[in-house]
Motif scaffolding. Structure first.
Motif, PDB file in Angstrom:
ATOM      1  N   GLY A 154       0.810  -1.211   0.000  1.00  0.00           N
ATOM      2  CA  GLY A 154       0.000   0.000   0.000  1.00  0.00           C
ATOM      3  C   GLY A 154       0.844   1.261   0.000  1.00  0.00           C
ATOM      4  N   ARG A 155       1.905   1.249   0.804  1.00  0.00           N
ATOM      5  CA  ARG A 155       2.792   2.410   0.856  1.00  0.00           C
ATOM      6  C   ARG A 155       3.488   2.627  -0.494  1.00  0.00           C
ATOM      7  NH1 ARG A 155       4.942   3.726   5.987  1.00  0.00           N
ATOM      8  NH2 ARG A 155       3.405   3.272   7.610  1.00  0.00           N
ATOM      9  N   LEU A 156       3.941   1.527  -1.112  1.00  0.00           N
ATOM     10  CA  LEU A 156       4.593   1.636  -2.416  1.00  0.00           C
ATOM     11  C   LEU A 156       3.641   2.198  -3.467  1.00  0.00           C
ATOM     12  CD1 LEU A 156       6.665  -1.664  -2.752  1.00  0.00           C
ATOM     13  CD2 LEU A 156       7.562   0.653  -2.987  1.00  0.00           C
ATOM     14  N   ALA A 157       2.434   1.702  -3.464  1.00  0.00           N
ATOM     15  CA  ALA A 157       1.449   2.189  -4.434  1.00  0.00           C
ATOM     16  C   ALA A 157       1.213   3.685  -4.245  1.00  0.00           C
ATOM     17  CB  ALA A 157       0.148   1.412  -4.295  1.00  0.00           C
ATOM     18  N   THR A 176       2.350   7.295  -6.815  1.00  0.00           N
ATOM     19  CA  THR A 176       1.423   8.314  -7.311  1.00  0.00           C
ATOM     20  C   THR A 176       2.008   9.722  -7.208  1.00  0.00           C
ATOM     21  OG1 THR A 176       0.337   8.642  -5.157  1.00  0.00           O
ATOM     22  CG2 THR A 176      -0.535   6.904  -6.592  1.00  0.00           C
ATOM     23  N   GLN A 177       3.195   9.857  -6.610  1.00  0.00           N
ATOM     24  CA  GLN A 177       3.752  11.185  -6.371  1.00  0.00           C
ATOM     25  C   GLN A 177       4.392  11.804  -7.609  1.00  0.00           C
ATOM     26  OE1 GLN A 177       6.354  11.003  -2.925  1.00  0.00           O
ATOM     27  NE2 GLN A 177       4.805   9.963  -1.693  1.00  0.00           N
ATOM     28  N   THR A 202      10.970   4.548 -10.657  1.00  0.00           N
ATOM     29  CA  THR A 202      12.003   3.983  -9.792  1.00  0.00           C
ATOM     30  C   THR A 202      11.455   2.940  -8.819  1.00  0.00           C
ATOM     31  OG1 THR A 202      11.762   5.865  -8.272  1.00  0.00           O
ATOM     32  CG2 THR A 202      13.486   6.005  -9.957  1.00  0.00           C
ATOM     33  N   ALA A 203      10.158   3.003  -8.505  1.00  0.00           N
ATOM     34  CA  ALA A 203       9.567   2.032  -7.582  1.00  0.00           C
ATOM     35  C   ALA A 203       8.849   0.901  -8.294  1.00  0.00           C
ATOM     36  CB  ALA A 203       8.593   2.740  -6.631  1.00  0.00           C
ATOM     37  N   ALA A 232      15.734   9.494  -3.290  1.00  0.00           N
ATOM     38  CA  ALA A 232      14.369   9.654  -2.772  1.00  0.00           C
ATOM     39  C   ALA A 232      13.743   8.297  -2.460  1.00  0.00           C
ATOM     40  CB  ALA A 232      13.518  10.420  -3.784  1.00  0.00           C
ATOM     41  N   PHE A 233      13.970   7.325  -3.329  1.00  0.00           N
ATOM     42  CA  PHE A 233      13.394   5.999  -3.104  1.00  0.00           C
ATOM     43  C   PHE A 233      14.096   5.303  -1.940  1.00  0.00           C
ATOM     44  CE2 PHE A 233      12.533   1.524  -4.800  1.00  0.00           C
ATOM     45  CZ  PHE A 233      11.272   1.486  -4.236  1.00  0.00           C
TER      46      PHE A 233
END
Length: 694
Positions: free
Chosen positions: A293-296, A300-301, A308-309, A439-440
């Motif tokens: 959920g956090r990755l998803a 979106t940012q 990268t994710a 950032a990732f």
């Protein structure tokens, strides 16, 4: 998606299984067999054909292992290697940028001069297998606890160093534990470290259907990638390779898969299975669900965050589906009932044999070790296994810190991962020019630090030591922003400078790794003393009993070493519905919706009228595979490549623990579809001619 073992990142579930398994009797195309012990009689009985020694010898040298955790095969005399797109995806991403996204748009080298080097990728070819069982057992006989582990590690370091000799750049040797203490074999590989990308289609078609279709069938994926191995700046000359039969296989045809299955746990003790079902799997699924959920949300940012994710989300979604399937398998009453009955039979057999008297306490000793591990499992996982520090930068720092310490010691006394024979691979990974995205890294590290605090509690010494008065986000930002380890030149200087250079470094990740190394090593030592050595020693006893009861008519659990599985091209019955063994290229366009993950790339839409839509696309067979078989060649009786393995169906996930012949299926790309699309979609005529031996 039959994803590889991701050897360079912590697994989401640290299974205590490596040394605790024993072999099983096979039936109905079951088994991942070593090539020096093929099930000749079974294959002849079930298929009417069994490969001879010459076939197997060529299959061994024609098969390839991607050191990061996948399989592949040599498909031309000029070093061309066929594997899956998801096995080369990391390379494709590393060669991409915000301006040139090869994951989105694909990659095609129209000449060898356009082939691009994959950072830190290594391809291995198995050359020889030698039995070293007596040497290993002689070195460990009569030892317990840490003394057992040290002797075990020392003899492995000695054997691999002798095997590699002065050829560390081109040779790799591994001591492989088969039958979990029943046998030890020395595997010698030829190493190819100059690996270049030749072709990869768009991810939209390589993973068409995305997570909804993952581990399902019908499938419509062109999950393929082509690499080329080089030596001395020139394409490697390869004697043994698999000709590609562009007709593909027929329904009911016998097919063989040679690949490197990563890990199976088909004969875990009942205590281990119950622990997995009760705690390990549910805990891991909860954390993966939150991380997904956090990755998803992170993706979106912005476009760069999404790019990268992308791979991380891909792996997390796959891991979640795999672990969910494994938990469902363990909740099948028939599975545990069969395991309890098998264990009871073996215990009863051992109790009746005077020469197996020492085996009687082995199961209980393993259960006790598991129970003891519960008291420090969380801290061990967070600190020594690195779950608290999910960032490439901490992994680099730990490698530098431990590498400096271990390389100053005699080879036989080092931690196994820093043994002399394996140092070239360690150095290649450490000095990889692959990009690191700050950032990732901050995002991943802050999440893992947050979970460390949650699992250990806010008052835990490790939490105080790492976080102090700051939040996980603040600590992650300070560490990543203050580090220079993304610079390959900095890493190289620290590696070559040894412990003196490491201790003088002001890099915050180096300082953190230095501060945590002593307590982490203490946990590792405790694990080796109380758990690992107990498990390994008693696994040898169980293996002794199993061999005494069954003889050699067994296959070992998967160990990311070359295996052979056999089967037929065949669908299965799902309820009242018969699932056919093939899909077609035309079915791909019917399934497409225009929206992800069922959106076809523009290249396919433009080529629709040129394609033979009746050509078979994906297929299923009864072969027995598991993760690590990604990229395995599917061969016919003539030794021709007719398919490219990339997945299993949903019923295959339980194959970690048992094999269900009625519904367990391997999923592959048909060689006919590879040829048709390379020609008519991508215009990759030169590569296709090479695949066809022209």
């Amino acid at each position: 998606m039959r994803l590889p073992q991701r050897l360079c990142r912590p697994a989401p579930l640290a299974l205590l299984t490596g040394a605790l398994l024993a072999p099983v009797l096979s039936q109905a195309a079951e088994g991942m067999w070593t090539l020096d012990n093929p099930p000749t009689a079974l294959m002849r009985q079930e298929l009417g054909f069994a490969p001879d020694a010459a076939w197997l010898s060529k299959a061994m040298r024609g098969s390839a292992r991607l050191a990061g955790g996948c399989s592949g095969s040599f498909v031309s005399a000029q070093g061309l290697v066929l594997t899956n797109h998801h096995c080369v995806a990391e390379c494709v991403e590393q060669l991409s940028s915000a301006d040139k996204d090869h994951m989105k748009n694909g990659f095609l080298a129209r000449s060898r001069a356009e082939e691009q080097t994959c950072p830190a990728m290594e391809v291995n070819r198995l050359e020889a297998i030698t039995d070293v069982t007596e040497q290993v057992k002689a070195a460990t006989r009569g030892r317990d606890g840490v003394a057992f582990t040290q002797a075990f590690n020392a003899i492995k370091a000695t054997l691999t160093a002798q095997c590699v000799g002065a050829d560390a750049k081109t040779q790799r040797c591994d001591v492989v534990d088969l039958y979990h203490g029943g046998q030890y074999k020395l595997y010698r590989y030829h190493r190819f470290q100059d690996v270049r990308l030749a072709f990869a289609p768009e991810q939209a078609i390589a993973f068409f259907g995305g997570d909804p279709d993952n581990f399902n069938f019908p499938r419509y994926d062109l999950d393929m990638g082509l690499l080329r191995v080089y030596e001395n700046g020139q394409p490697a000359v390869v004697k043994d390779f698999f000709p590609v039969n562009t007709r593909g296989p027929a329904a009911g045809e016998a097919v063989f898969v040679t690949g490197h299955p990563g890990s199976t746990q088909r004969t875990l003790t009942v205590a281990q299975l119950e622990q997995l079902r009760a705690s390990r799997l549910p805990e891991s699924l909860m954390e993966l669900a939150e991380y997904r959920g956090r990755l998803a949300q992170y993706r979106t940012q912005g476009e760069e965050q999404a790019r990268t994710a992308n791979a991380e989300l891909f792996y997390v979604e796959n891991d979640f589906k795999v672990l969910k399937g494994q938990l469902e398998a363990l909740n099948e009453p028939a599975l545990l009932a069969a395991k309890r009955a098998d264990e009871a039979r073996l215990r009863a057999f051992a109790a009746r044999q005077p020469q197996l008297k020492a085996v009687n306490g082995a199961w209980d000793a393993i259960a006790t070790a598991l129970q003891n591990y519960r008291s420090f499992r969380t801290l061990h996982g967070q600190l020594e296994r690195g779950a608290a520090f999910n960032t490439q930068l901490f992994g680099i720092a730990r490698t530098l810190v431990r590498g400096a310490a271990e390389r100053s010691r005699p080879n036989a006394e080092r931690l196994p991962e820093f043994a002399e024979a394996g140092l070239p691979a360690v150095q290649a990974q450490l000095l990889s020019p692959a990009p690191i995205y700050p950032a990732f890294e901050k995002f991943k590290l802050s999440f893992s630090l947050e979970k460390m605090r949650e699992h250990l509690g806010a008052d835990a010494p490790l939490v105080h030591q790492v976080l102090g008065k700051d939040s996980p986000e603040q600590v992650a930002a300070r560490l990543v922003d203050g580090s220079q380890l993304a610079d390959v030149a900095v890493r190289k200087a620290l590696w070559e400078g040894g412990m003196e250079a490491v201790r003088k470094s002001q890099d915050p990740f180096i300082q953190l790794a230095l501060a945590l190394d002593e307590p982490a090593r203490a946990l590792r030592l405790r694990y080796e003393r109380e758990v690992e050595s107990v498990a390994q020693k008693n696994a040898e006893l169980i293996a002794q009993a199993r061999f005494a009861m069954t003889g050699p008519r067994v296959y070992p659990d998967a160990t990311f070493t070359l295996r052979l599985s056999y089967g037929k091209v065949e669908g299965w019955k799902e309820g009242d519905t018969q699932v056919p063994p093939f899909t077609t290229l035309g079915g791909t366009f019917q399934r497409a919706t225009g929206a992800d993950p069922f959106a076809l790339p523009a290249s396919w839409l433009a080529a629709r009228e040129r394609l033979d839509l009746a050509k078979p696309f994906n297929l299923v067979s009864t072969n027995d595979i598991i993760g690590g078989n990604s990229g395995s060649p599917m061969l016919n009786a003539r030794g021709e490549l007719v398919g490219l393995v990339f997945d299993g169906n949903i019923h295959s996930i339980g194959g970690a623990y048992w094999f269900e012949p009625a519904r367990n299926r391997t999923v592959a790309v048909n060689a006919a579809a590879i040829a048709e699309t390379m020609d008519k979609v991508y215009g990759a005529r030169a590569l296709l001619d090479e695949l066809q031996g022209r």
